[in-house]
Design an enzyme around this catalytic site. Structure first.
Site, PDB file in Angstrom:
ATOM      1  N   SER A   1       5.307  -6.851   3.494  1.00  0.00           N
ATOM      2  CA  SER A   1       5.868  -7.164   4.807  1.00  0.00           C
ATOM      3  C   SER A   1       6.638  -8.489   4.759  1.00  0.00           C
ATOM      4  CB  SER A   1       4.737  -7.249   5.833  1.00  0.00           C
ATOM      5  OG  SER A   1       3.823  -8.254   5.433  1.00  0.00           O
TER       6      SER A   1
ATOM      7  N   LYS B   1      -0.990  -7.137  -9.079  1.00  0.00           N
ATOM      8  CA  LYS B   1      -1.944  -7.261  -7.959  1.00  0.00           C
ATOM      9  C   LYS B   1      -1.537  -6.205  -6.942  1.00  0.00           C
ATOM     10  CE  LYS B   1      -2.962  -8.414  -4.313  1.00  0.00           C
ATOM     11  NZ  LYS B   1      -3.381  -7.356  -3.322  1.00  0.00           N
TER      12      LYS B   1
ATOM     13  N   PHE C   1       0.817  -1.222   0.000  1.00  0.00           N
ATOM     14  CA  PHE C   1       0.000   0.000   0.000  1.00  0.00           C
ATOM     15  C   PHE C   1       0.845   1.263   0.000  1.00  0.00           C
ATOM     16  CE2 PHE C   1       0.941   0.068   4.523  1.00  0.00           C
ATOM     17  CZ  PHE C   1       0.992   1.423   4.791  1.00  0.00           C
TER      18      PHE C   1
ATOM     19  N   CYS D   1       9.408   1.963   3.581  1.00  0.00           N
ATOM     20  CA  CYS D   1      10.342   0.872   3.889  1.00  0.00           C
ATOM     21  C   CYS D   1      11.748   1.418   4.093  1.00  0.00           C
ATOM     22  CB  CYS D   1      10.343  -0.157   2.784  1.00  0.00           C
ATOM     23  SG  CYS D   1      10.986   0.495   1.247  1.00  0.00           S
TER      24      CYS D   1
HETATM   25  P1  NAD Z   1       1.514  -6.533   3.143  1.00  0.00           P
HETATM   26  O1  NAD Z   1       2.544  -7.599   3.248  1.00  0.00           O
HETATM   27  O2  NAD Z   1       0.392  -6.539   4.099  1.00  0.00           O
HETATM   28  O3  NAD Z   1       0.850  -6.564   1.681  1.00  0.00           O
HETATM   29  C1  NAD Z   1       1.628  -6.584   0.508  1.00  0.00           C
HETATM   30  C2  NAD Z   1       0.844  -7.300  -0.591  1.00  0.00           C
HETATM   31  O4  NAD Z   1       0.599  -8.656  -0.189  1.00  0.00           O
HETATM   32  C3  NAD Z   1      -0.515  -6.673  -0.863  1.00  0.00           C
HETATM   33  O5  NAD Z   1      -0.752  -6.676  -2.250  1.00  0.00           O
HETATM   34  C4  NAD Z   1      -1.487  -7.587  -0.113  1.00  0.00           C
HETATM   35  O6  NAD Z   1      -2.757  -7.650  -0.717  1.00  0.00           O
HETATM   36  C5  NAD Z   1      -0.795  -8.940  -0.185  1.00  0.00           C
HETATM   37  N1  NAD Z   1      -1.095  -9.779   0.987  1.00  0.00           N
HETATM   38  C6  NAD Z   1      -1.358  -9.358   2.252  1.00  0.00           C
HETATM   39  N2  NAD Z   1      -1.577 -10.420   3.058  1.00  0.00           N
HETATM   40  C7  NAD Z   1      -1.448 -11.522   2.293  1.00  0.00           C
HETATM   41  C8  NAD Z   1      -1.541 -12.930   2.568  1.00  0.00           C
HETATM   42  N3  NAD Z   1      -1.823 -13.397   3.782  1.00  0.00           N
HETATM   43  N4  NAD Z   1      -1.334 -13.791   1.558  1.00  0.00           N
HETATM   44  C9  NAD Z   1      -1.042 -13.348   0.326  1.00  0.00           C
HETATM   45  N5  NAD Z   1      -0.945 -12.028   0.006  1.00  0.00           N
HETATM   46  C10 NAD Z   1      -1.123 -11.129   0.978  1.00  0.00           C
HETATM   47  O7  NAD Z   1       2.309  -5.131   3.174  1.00  0.00           O
HETATM   48  P2  NAD Z   1       1.703  -3.665   3.232  1.00  0.00           P
HETATM   49  O8  NAD Z   1       1.148  -3.430   4.593  1.00  0.00           O
HETATM   50  O9  NAD Z   1       0.846  -3.426   2.056  1.00  0.00           O
HETATM   51  O10 NAD Z   1       3.035  -2.799   3.022  1.00  0.00           O
HETATM   52  C11 NAD Z   1       3.884  -2.414   4.063  1.00  0.00           C
HETATM   53  C12 NAD Z   1       5.061  -3.359   4.174  1.00  0.00           C
HETATM   54  O11 NAD Z   1       5.782  -3.378   2.946  1.00  0.00           O
HETATM   55  C13 NAD Z   1       6.061  -2.912   5.225  1.00  0.00           C
HETATM   56  O12 NAD Z   1       6.516  -4.044   5.907  1.00  0.00           O
HETATM   57  C14 NAD Z   1       7.177  -2.279   4.408  1.00  0.00           C
HETATM   58  O13 NAD Z   1       8.443  -2.274   5.032  1.00  0.00           O
HETATM   59  C15 NAD Z   1       7.169  -3.172   3.205  1.00  0.00           C
HETATM   60  N6  NAD Z   1       7.799  -2.523   2.048  1.00  0.00           N
HETATM   61  C16 NAD Z   1       9.014  -3.002   1.647  1.00  0.00           C
HETATM   62  C17 NAD Z   1       9.666  -2.410   0.584  1.00  0.00           C
HETATM   63  C18 NAD Z   1      10.996  -2.932   0.111  1.00  0.00           C
HETATM   64  O14 NAD Z   1      11.409  -2.610  -0.994  1.00  0.00           O
HETATM   65  N7  NAD Z   1      11.669  -3.744   0.899  1.00  0.00           N
HETATM   66  C19 NAD Z   1       9.070  -1.333  -0.075  1.00  0.00           C
HETATM   67  C20 NAD Z   1       7.821  -0.873   0.365  1.00  0.00           C
HETATM   68  C21 NAD Z   1       7.198  -1.496   1.432  1.00  0.00           C
END
Ligand code: NAD
Length: 498
Positions: free
Chosen positions: A226, A173, A149, A281
């Site tokens: 995450s 997605k 997000f 991040c």
């Molecule tokens: P999230 O892991 O909740 O969601 C990321 C994606 O995974 C979304 O599209 C979501 O729909 C999907 N998802 C969520 N739960 C799922 C499940 N149980 N099974 C399958 N798919 C699932 O992350 P978020 O809250 O959207 O984003 C914030 C996180 O992203 C933070 O931890 C941040 O540090 C990380 N982030 C990392 C980077 C990087 O380059 N390392 C960059 C941006 C954000």
């Protein structure tokens, strides 16, 4: 109420699963739209569209593919203000910050305009008698991106721009929390001349993600989100032999050496710690002053700055940061502050009580600052992802170097110093993927690559830059012989260069 479907076969289509999710406007707390959550069948339809369109796109010469990307860059620039407003209203970040989100994505689309050059193979003439060897890069077919997000413009563009320029078809997605900009970007790609079916957006949750993971026609997955989900996706994708890179969470440290320019360091910590409400991040969430005097000087300057942060709505141009993405995000961050207090850290500034006048239902949180945080505390070990900065005092440089190096996460790190030797030693030794020297958010520019280490990144190769071309293509190597008089008979041992 506005409803958001999917983008399949070059147009928006309604969701058919019967399941939807609320899309909030974080600054008011209102639900502003319902987004469809795709079923397995809807994901399959998108993949089939992509699979049918991909061979012709791959056969389109790279210069023409580059021209689509050039036009796309122009169109995003045309719609900058409109896109930034949608983004700010769905995510919560301020409009100027939303523009940065779009810009950093666009720079990767600009990089992808160089695809005719970037995809060139290698050639060796005369590798043996009458033998020439060459390699070529070919697209993988249908590939997918699953994105978080917190950068709803930048990260989708980091994924689909190089993948599509390489000749792949793409299934995006995006996060179900802010799908508006990804949908708008797909429309702009069509307006730029991309054939229908090459970029599809499937909105959804775990069901859609699992359908992508299990689809045999999806050849590669680029994930950002995450750490627990990154690891899950990496493991499940590997079981079906997909190429996979999964970037996870972070705990980015900033080391402040005694010789640092303290005003510059404080400015950096305020911007990188609290900008975008800490939902980056590459946010700095741990400050490590070296030595007691440095720590005391830092706290003296930091406390009033945190206390005077200006929290505003997403459309207030004078706000330092806006609301968080959801009410649950606010509650989660608040619970970490409670945990920190219980663990014995000193809560120097407490943002929990902040209320935004006139927007009492919005998802706001004041800036918080902890001092005397130690390595064993949960607020140090875990990602909080909110406007909270933890100060861990180190007695010397070696202790400061060990903190980010030994931490489970390894996304970004920064050092503030005027000493070149220290900076050079730190950059060489620290066990983290991206390093800033007097730069608080060392996000490499588009033509370098971005990637964290340890629990911040699973799989091979980084995002954007030259690695993105490597990730979204496979290399074929051709060894050819045109004998013209060379006759060496049948060879039964493995051929070697004699
Ligand atoms: P999230 O892991 O909740 O969601 C990321 C994606 O995974 C979304 O599209 C979501 O729909 C999907 N998802 C969520 N739960 C799922 C499940 N149980 N099974 C399958 N798919 C699932 O992350 P978020 O809250 O959207 O984003 C914030 C996180 O992203 C933070 O931890 C941040 O540090 C990380 N982030 C990392 C980077 C990087 O380059 N390392 C960059 C941006 C954000």
């Amino acid at each position: 109420m506005r409803s958001i479907g999917h983008f399949i076969g070059g147009k928006e289509v309604k969701g058919t699963s019967g399941r939807t999710a609320d899309v909030f406007e974080p600054m008011t707390g209102d639900v502003q739209a319902k987004v469809a959550l795709a079923s397995k069948a809807e994901v399959r339809a998108a993949v089939e569209n992509a699979r049918a369109a991909q061979p012709e796109w791959a056969a389109t010469n790279p210069q023409r593919r580059a021209r689509v990307m050039m036009k796309f860059v122009e169109l995003v620039q045309r719609d900058y203000d409109k896109l930034a407003e949608i983004l700010a209203r769905e995510h919560g970040k301020t409009v100027p910050d939303a523009k940065g989100d779009i810009q950093r994505g666009l720079e990767v689309a600009e990089f992808a305009c160089g695809i005719p050059h970037l995809m060139k193979g290698e050639y060796t003439e005369g590798a043996g008698p009458g033998i020439d060897i060459y390699s070529m890069r070919q697209p993988l077919g249908v590939v997918a991106g699953i994105t978080p997000f917190n950068f709803p413009a930048m990260i989708p563009m980091w994924k689909f721009a190089p993948a599509i320029a390489c000749g792949n078809a793409f299934i995006l997605k995006p996060s179900e929390r802010d799908p508006g900009v990804p949908m708008a970007l797909a429309e702009l790609m069509i307006e730029a001349g991309l054939p229908a079916g090459i970029l599809n957006v499937v909105n959804g949750d775990k069901e859609a993600v699992d359908a992508i993971l299990d689809d045999p026609d999806v050849k590669a997955i680029g994930f950002v989100g995450s750490t627990p989900i990154a690891q899950y996706i990496y493991e499940r994708a590997a079981q079906t032999g997909k190429r996979c890179q999964c970037f996870g969470g972070a705990k980015n440290h900033a080391i402040i050496m005694p010789d640092a320019d303290m005003d510059q360091a404080v400015d950096a910590l305020i911007g990188a710690g609290y900008g975008s409400a800490g939902e980056r991040c590459m946010a700095v969430s741990v400050a490590v002053p070296v030595g007691k005097t440095t720590a005391d000087r830092l706290m003296e300057k930091l406390i009033p700055r945190v206390e005077s942060l200006k929290i505003g709505t997403s459309v207030d141009p004078s706000a330092d940061y806006g609301p968080l993405v959801t009410r649950e995000a606010v509650e989660k961050v608040k619970s970490y502050i409670d945990i920190g207090v219980k663990e014995g850290a000193t809560l120097a500034v407490d943002g929990r009580g902040f209320k935004m006048q006139g927007y009492e239902n919005g998802f706001y949180l004041g800036g918080s600052l902890f001092d005397n945080v130690t390595k064993d505390m949960r607020i140090y070990k875990e990602e909080i992802f909110g406007p909270v900065l933890s100060v861990v005092r180190a007695k010397d440089y070696h202790e400061a170097l060990a903190l980010p190096s030994d931490h489970d996460y390894g996304n970004g790190v920064a050092i503030f110093t005027r000493d070149g030797d220290t900076a050079r030693d730190f950059a060489a030794k620290v066990n983290v993927g991206m390093v800033g020297v007097n730069v608080p958010i060392p996000v490499p520019i588009a033509y370098y690559t971005f990637g964290g280490w340890k629990k911040s990144g699973f799989g091979d190769l980084n995002q954007h830059g030259p690695d993105s071309v490597r990730f979204y293509t496979k290399t074929k190597t051709v060894t050819s012989r045109w004998p013209s008089g060379v006759k060496d008979g049948a060879e039964f041992s493995i051929p070697t260069m004699k």
